[in-house]
Design an enzyme around this catalytic site. Structure first.
Site, PDB file in Angstrom:
ATOM      1  N   ASP A   1      -2.560   0.360   0.523  1.00  0.00           N
ATOM      2  CA  ASP A   1      -3.585  -0.657   0.792  1.00  0.00           C
ATOM      3  C   ASP A   1      -3.231  -1.523   2.003  1.00  0.00           C
ATOM      4  O   ASP A   1      -3.249  -2.756   1.931  1.00  0.00           O
ATOM      5  CB  ASP A   1      -3.776  -1.587  -0.438  1.00  0.00           C
ATOM      6  CG  ASP A   1      -3.868  -0.819  -1.737  1.00  0.00           C
ATOM      7  OD1 ASP A   1      -4.353   0.326  -1.718  1.00  0.00           O
ATOM      8  OD2 ASP A   1      -3.462  -1.369  -2.780  1.00  0.00           O
TER       9      ASP A   1
ATOM     10  N   GLU B   1     -14.263   1.171  -3.290  1.00  0.00           N
ATOM     11  CA  GLU B   1     -13.337   0.029  -3.216  1.00  0.00           C
ATOM     12  C   GLU B   1     -12.795  -0.103  -1.792  1.00  0.00           C
ATOM     13  O   GLU B   1     -13.183   0.634  -0.888  1.00  0.00           O
ATOM     14  CB  GLU B   1     -12.192   0.190  -4.234  1.00  0.00           C
ATOM     15  CG  GLU B   1     -11.293   1.390  -3.977  1.00  0.00           C
ATOM     16  CD  GLU B   1     -10.174   1.550  -5.001  1.00  0.00           C
ATOM     17  OE1 GLU B   1     -10.231   0.942  -6.083  1.00  0.00           O
ATOM     18  OE2 GLU B   1      -9.231   2.313  -4.709  1.00  0.00           O
TER      19      GLU B   1
ATOM     20  N   HIS C   1      -8.059   3.349   1.533  1.00  0.00           N
ATOM     21  CA  HIS C   1      -7.836   1.905   1.484  1.00  0.00           C
ATOM     22  C   HIS C   1      -7.380   1.395   2.858  1.00  0.00           C
ATOM     23  O   HIS C   1      -6.262   0.939   3.044  1.00  0.00           O
ATOM     24  CB  HIS C   1      -6.842   1.485   0.410  1.00  0.00           C
ATOM     25  CG  HIS C   1      -7.097   0.071   0.029  1.00  0.00           C
ATOM     26  ND1 HIS C   1      -7.449  -0.316  -1.231  1.00  0.00           N
ATOM     27  CD2 HIS C   1      -7.130  -1.038   0.806  1.00  0.00           C
ATOM     28  CE1 HIS C   1      -7.662  -1.623  -1.225  1.00  0.00           C
ATOM     29  NE2 HIS C   1      -7.483  -2.083   0.006  1.00  0.00           N
TER      30      HIS C   1
ATOM     31  N   ARG D   1       2.797   6.026  -1.641  1.00  0.00           N
ATOM     32  CA  ARG D   1       1.858   6.152  -0.517  1.00  0.00           C
ATOM     33  C   ARG D   1       2.436   5.443   0.712  1.00  0.00           C
ATOM     34  O   ARG D   1       3.052   4.392   0.601  1.00  0.00           O
ATOM     35  CB  ARG D   1       0.495   5.570  -0.907  1.00  0.00           C
ATOM     36  CG  ARG D   1      -0.142   6.385  -2.030  1.00  0.00           C
ATOM     37  CD  ARG D   1      -1.381   5.742  -2.574  1.00  0.00           C
ATOM     38  NE  ARG D   1      -1.105   4.449  -3.195  1.00  0.00           N
ATOM     39  CZ  ARG D   1      -1.997   3.721  -3.846  1.00  0.00           C
ATOM     40  NH1 ARG D   1      -3.247   4.149  -3.959  1.00  0.00           N
ATOM     41  NH2 ARG D   1      -1.670   2.568  -4.385  1.00  0.00           N
TER      42      ARG D   1
END
Ligand SMILES: *[C@@H]1O[C@H](CO)[C@@H](O)[C@H](O)[C@H]1NC(C)=O
Length: 323
Positions: A29, A200, A262, A292
């Site tokens: 993110d 999202e 993201h 990630r």
């Protein structure tokens, strides 16, 4: 003499460039901003909020993150996700928008805001500025970002509606308060409903007088995470009918970088380039965790004026520094 040495050194570093990933673990993110000579990077680290800064991307890879926020308040102690740093002109301050909730559950996630004490991000002491309470639906909310249109600011974020995790928008009255939220995107297309029905991680991008919201679609655990986009095609951003969803995703896994998403967008030092910062995973299916890594690459533009994000480039690519 010294000046020209520095010039040559920076020229050399630019030509040298960098390789992805720019953060090899806990790179989920990501969000970046360039300000006053420095890149700033934040990612989800779960237990706290961290900033990393450097004058070059290569430098960012080597820089030590600094923990700028932890919180023992039970309603927002935990699951700190998706911090984003935004300058708010009206207040004349930097703010960090993030999601957090209580220990042992993901059910209490809400949007929270920190305020910086300095106009230089790195020098700031951060204080809790408030929780963003959505007047018409004070429920589970994550991934807040700021969209600015004609100097009016909007909060765009993600929240459940039944079994669908959707995108919502609300006009901001201050850095920490908003009006009622309106739903602008539901995961209705098959590629938005892989493993779970999700929209999202919204991120606004502007070009040639047009505005898009790029968002992440499908479950972060699995094989379907990717980016899609909405375009503001009507005049009122607070009306769902003003937003048009493109039928196809804009960014999918490639070159061993799976489930990319993201993302955030940041401007290069000259302000002439927009870069995409996103996370990807080396494993299939991917997992929603710190495995990630963070990648960046430049955004290009199609002949019709729409953004072209390309596809995730091989980690072996030598990329030039943003200019
Ligand atoms: C941050 O806090 C320290 C300790 O209270 C203080 O000395 C310093 O001036 C503060 N810095 C800024 C930029 O507010």
């Amino acid at each position: 003499m010294l000046k020209s040495l520095f010039f040559l050194l920076s020229l050399y570093l630019c030509v040298l460039g960098f390789q992805n990933p720019i953060k090899a673990s806990d790179g989920s993110d990501p969000f970046m901003v360039y300000h006053e000579g420095y890149y700033y990077l934040t990612t989800t680290t779960w237990n706290n909020i961290q900033l990393t800064r450097a004058t070059t991307i290569a430098g960012l890879k080597a820089a030590q993150p600094k923990v700028i926020w932890t919180d023992s308040t039970s309603s927002r102690c935990c699951n700190m996700w998706a911090p984003e740093i935004h300058w708010q002109d009206k207040e004349g301050s930097w703010y960090i928008y993030y999601s957090a909730g209580s220990s042992g559950t993901l059910d209490n996630q809400r949007l929270h805001v920190l305020k910086g004490s300095s106009n230089i991000i790195w020098d700031s002491n951060w204080s809790f500025a408030g929780r963003i309470v959505i007047p018409n639906r004070d429920v589970w909310s994550i991934d807040g970002t700021i969209m600015i249109l004609d100097s009016t600011r909007y909060l765009v974020y993600s929240s459940w509606d039944g079994s669908d995790q959707c995108l919502w928008i609300a006009q901001m009255n201050s850095a920490t308060t908003v009006g009622n939220a309106v739903k602008i995107s539901t995961p209705t297309l098959p590629w938005e409903r892989v493993d779970s029905n999700v929209n999202e991680g919204p991120a606004a991008i502007y070009h040639g007088g047009r505005t898009w919201i790029v968002y992440s679609a499908s479950g972060c655990a699995g094989t379907g995470y990717k980016l899609g986009r909405l375009e503001l095609t009507g005049s009122n951003p607070l009306s769902a009918s003003s937003w048009t969803k493109y039928a196809n995703p804009i960014f999918v896994g490639a070159n061993g970088n799976n489930e990319p998403g993201h993302n955030g967008f940041f401007q290069s030092p000259s302000g002439n380039q927009i870069w995409n910062v996103y996370h990807a995973s080396s494993s299939v299916p991917s997992t929603c965790d710190g495995k990630r890594y963070t990648m960046i690459q430049q955004v290009n533009w199609n002949a019709d004026g729409t953004p072209n994000l390309g596809s995730p480039r091989p980690l072996s690519d030598n990329m030039p520094e943003p200019v």
